[in-house]
Write a protein that holds these residues in place. Structure first.
Motif, PDB file in Angstrom:
ATOM      1  N   PRO A 178     -61.335  25.698 -75.294  1.00 12.55           N
ATOM      2  CA  PRO A 178     -62.323  26.741 -75.014  1.00 12.55           C
ATOM      3  C   PRO A 178     -62.401  27.749 -76.155  1.00 12.55           C
ATOM      4  N   LYS A 179     -63.587  28.243 -76.412  1.00 11.68           N
ATOM      5  CA  LYS A 179     -63.790  29.322 -77.375  1.00 11.68           C
ATOM      6  C   LYS A 179     -63.945  30.652 -76.642  1.00 11.68           C
ATOM      7  N   LEU A 180     -64.687  30.629 -75.545  1.00  7.14           N
ATOM      8  CA  LEU A 180     -64.942  31.845 -74.773  1.00  7.14           C
ATOM      9  C   LEU A 180     -64.907  31.509 -73.290  1.00  7.14           C
ATOM     10  N   LEU A 181     -64.113  32.229 -72.519  1.00  8.69           N
ATOM     11  CA  LEU A 181     -64.036  32.020 -71.081  1.00  8.69           C
ATOM     12  C   LEU A 181     -63.905  33.351 -70.364  1.00  8.69           C
ATOM     13  N   THR A 182     -64.371  33.387 -69.126  1.00  8.87           N
ATOM     14  CA  THR A 182     -64.323  34.600 -68.325  1.00  8.87           C
ATOM     15  C   THR A 182     -63.658  34.292 -66.991  1.00  8.87           C
ATOM     16  N   LEU A 183     -62.644  35.068 -66.655  1.00 11.38           N
ATOM     17  CA  LEU A 183     -61.917  34.950 -65.393  1.00 11.38           C
ATOM     18  C   LEU A 183     -62.181  36.212 -64.586  1.00 11.38           C
ATOM     19  N   SER A 184     -62.681  36.050 -63.362  1.00 16.11           N
ATOM     20  CA  SER A 184     -63.056  37.240 -62.593  1.00 16.11           C
ATOM     21  C   SER A 184     -62.694  37.105 -61.125  1.00 16.11           C
ATOM     22  N   ARG A 185     -62.472  38.245 -60.508  1.00 15.67           N
ATOM     23  CA  ARG A 185     -62.262  38.417 -59.088  1.00 15.67           C
ATOM     24  C   ARG A 185     -62.846  39.776 -58.744  1.00 15.67           C
ATOM     25  N   PRO A 186     -62.952  40.146 -57.467  1.00 13.63           N
ATOM     26  CA  PRO A 186     -63.497  41.470 -57.150  1.00 13.63           C
ATOM     27  C   PRO A 186     -62.745  42.590 -57.868  1.00 13.63           C
ATOM     28  N   ASN A 187     -63.473  43.426 -58.590  1.00 10.15           N
ATOM     29  CA  ASN A 187     -62.956  44.618 -59.285  1.00 10.15           C
ATOM     30  C   ASN A 187     -62.099  44.307 -60.510  1.00 10.15           C
ATOM     31  N   LEU A 188     -62.141  43.059 -60.987  1.00  6.14           N
ATOM     32  CA  LEU A 188     -61.384  42.732 -62.192  1.00  6.14           C
ATOM     33  C   LEU A 188     -62.041  41.564 -62.914  1.00  6.14           C
ATOM     34  N   SER A 189     -62.174  41.704 -64.245  1.00  2.00           N
ATOM     35  CA  SER A 189     -62.756  40.650 -65.056  1.00  2.00           C
ATOM     36  C   SER A 189     -61.994  40.555 -66.380  1.00  2.00           C
ATOM     37  N   LEU A 190     -61.683  39.334 -66.793  1.00  2.44           N
ATOM     38  CA  LEU A 190     -61.034  39.092 -68.076  1.00  2.44           C
ATOM     39  C   LEU A 190     -61.929  38.185 -68.904  1.00  2.44           C
ATOM     40  N   LYS A 191     -62.373  38.680 -70.063  1.00  2.00           N
ATOM     41  CA  LYS A 191     -63.131  37.848 -70.992  1.00  2.00           C
ATOM     42  C   LYS A 191     -62.222  37.543 -72.168  1.00  2.00           C
ATOM     43  N   ILE A 192     -61.948  36.254 -72.386  1.00  2.00           N
ATOM     44  CA  ILE A 192     -60.974  35.835 -73.390  1.00  2.00           C
ATOM     45  C   ILE A 192     -61.663  35.017 -74.471  1.00  2.00           C
ATOM     46  N   GLN A 193     -61.435  35.405 -75.718  1.00  2.00           N
ATOM     47  CA  GLN A 193     -61.947  34.661 -76.865  1.00  2.00           C
ATOM     48  C   GLN A 193     -60.769  34.101 -77.650  1.00  2.00           C
ATOM     49  N   LEU A 194     -60.744  32.771 -77.805  1.00  2.00           N
ATOM     50  CA  LEU A 194     -59.655  32.125 -78.533  1.00  2.00           C
ATOM     51  C   LEU A 194     -60.094  31.871 -79.973  1.00  2.00           C
ATOM     52  N   ASN A 195     -59.321  32.392 -80.917  1.00  2.00           N
ATOM     53  CA  ASN A 195     -59.643  32.238 -82.334  1.00  2.00           C
ATOM     54  C   ASN A 195     -58.722  31.267 -83.054  1.00  2.00           C
ATOM     55  N   GLN A 196     -57.458  31.192 -82.642  1.00  6.70           N
ATOM     56  CA  GLN A 196     -56.496  30.299 -83.281  1.00  6.70           C
ATOM     57  C   GLN A 196     -55.629  29.664 -82.210  1.00  6.70           C
ATOM     58  N   TRP A 197     -55.303  28.399 -82.415  1.00  7.99           N
ATOM     59  CA  TRP A 197     -54.398  27.683 -81.504  1.00  7.99           C
ATOM     60  C   TRP A 197     -53.550  26.726 -82.320  1.00  7.99           C
ATOM     61  N   GLN A 198     -52.246  26.681 -82.001  1.00  8.14           N
ATOM     62  CA  GLN A 198     -51.341  25.807 -82.730  1.00  8.14           C
ATOM     63  C   GLN A 198     -50.319  25.196 -81.791  1.00  8.14           C
ATOM     64  N   ALA A 199     -50.211  23.876 -81.817  1.00  8.40           N
ATOM     65  CA  ALA A 199     -49.150  23.195 -81.067  1.00  8.40           C
ATOM     66  C   ALA A 199     -47.823  23.409 -81.774  1.00  8.40           C
ATOM     67  N   LEU A 200     -46.745  23.503 -80.985  1.00  4.84           N
ATOM     68  CA  LEU A 200     -45.414  23.739 -81.519  1.00  4.84           C
ATOM     69  C   LEU A 200     -44.429  22.709 -80.963  1.00  4.84           C
ATOM     70  N   ALA A 201     -43.347  22.513 -81.703  1.00  2.00           N
ATOM     71  CA  ALA A 201     -42.271  21.627 -81.239  1.00  2.00           C
ATOM     72  C   ALA A 201     -40.967  22.120 -81.832  1.00  2.00           C
ATOM     73  N   VAL A 202     -39.857  21.721 -81.198  1.00  2.00           N
ATOM     74  CA  VAL A 202     -38.547  22.121 -81.703  1.00  2.00           C
ATOM     75  C   VAL A 202     -38.335  21.503 -83.083  1.00  2.00           C
ATOM     76  N   GLN A 203     -37.841  22.296 -83.993  1.00  2.00           N
ATOM     77  CA  GLN A 203     -37.646  21.839 -85.359  1.00  2.00           C
ATOM     78  C   GLN A 203     -36.716  20.630 -85.394  1.00  2.00           C
ATOM     79  N   GLY A 204     -37.162  19.575 -86.072  1.00  2.00           N
ATOM     80  CA  GLY A 204     -36.374  18.376 -86.182  1.00  2.00           C
ATOM     81  C   GLY A 204     -36.697  17.321 -85.142  1.00  2.00           C
ATOM     82  N   SER A 205     -37.453  17.722 -84.083  1.00  2.00           N
ATOM     83  CA  SER A 205     -37.816  16.722 -83.053  1.00  2.00           C
ATOM     84  C   SER A 205     -39.001  15.910 -83.523  1.00  2.00           C
ATOM     85  N   LYS A 206     -39.159  14.731 -82.942  1.00  2.00           N
ATOM     86  CA  LYS A 206     -40.274  13.843 -83.317  1.00  2.00           C
ATOM     87  C   LYS A 206     -41.336  13.896 -82.252  1.00  2.00           C
TER      88      LYS A 206
END
Length: 206
Positions: A178-206
């Motif tokens: 997602p680039k832009l998503l909105t999460l809402s309920r009565p009296n509350l709204s969250l608009k989230i914009q994702l600019n960067q995403w990176q997968a991670l793993a334990v160093q040395g694992s395959k």
């Protein structure tokens, strides 16, 4: 079997052991995570995301930078102002949660309850990692766009109806997210914009 002095020393020893074990149980070992390439979002057991979030309530609104680090055993959510000043930092593990605000630390066993108590924001923190990466299998009702991606879902949480809308999608590091998503309920709204995403793993694992 014990005289008075020996029994007292034994009790002190037991108390010290209990405190040591309690401290050890509440601390997860630190692991070094490094960037990795994955072919699909479900392959990422850990990741970090950066973006922006606009939080609207009935009385106020806050626009901040967003940083989220997710692993199989921990979450870290950090909000900062556009100038880099910390708004809050929420860390949670299976042993509990710690929220840092205004230079002070607050703790609780439940991160959602802690966030609600300190900010007044009732947010399903445990579901956000799946929702902001477009993984929506647990929705009560879900519609998809012409490419099969989630478009809108509703879910009842503790008797409250939440609605999640995906407005835009993007490809980051070879993964459609997602680039832009909105999460809402009565009296509350969250608009989230994702600019960067990176997968991670334990160093040395395959």
């Amino acid at each position: 079997m014990f005289n008075g002095i020996t029994l007292k020393a034994f009790n002190i020893f037991c108390c010290c052991c209990a405190l040591f074990l309690l401290s050890a149980c509440n601390t997860l070992p630190k692991t070094e995570l490094v960037p990795v390439h994955v072919n699909q979002i479900t392959d990422a057991k850990a990741w970090e995301v950066r973006g922006k979030i606009l939080i609207k309530t009935a009385d106020d609104k806050h626009s901040t930078n967003l940083y989220w680090r997710h692993t199989a055993t921990s979450e870290q959510l950090a909000l900062t102002t556009m100038l880099g000043t910390s708004v809050l930092n929420l860390e949670s593990t299976p042993f509990g949660a710690k929220l840092t605000m205004d230079g002070k630390d607050y703790q609780s066993k439940n991160p959602e309850a802690l966030l609600l108590r300190m900010t007044g924001w009732s947010i399903p923190v445990s579901l956000l990692p799946s929702w902001i990466t477009g993984q929506t299998q647990q929705a009560e009702h879900l519609t998809r766009d012409g490419q099969g991606r989630p478009r809108q879902l509703t879910k009842i949480i503790d008797g409250v109806k939440w609605q999640l809308t995906y407005s835009r999608w993007q490809t980051l590091n070879g993964i459609e997210l997602p680039k832009l998503l909105t999460l809402s309920r009565p009296n509350l709204s969250l608009k989230i914009q994702l600019n960067q995403w990176q997968a991670l793993a334990v160093q040395g694992s395959k």
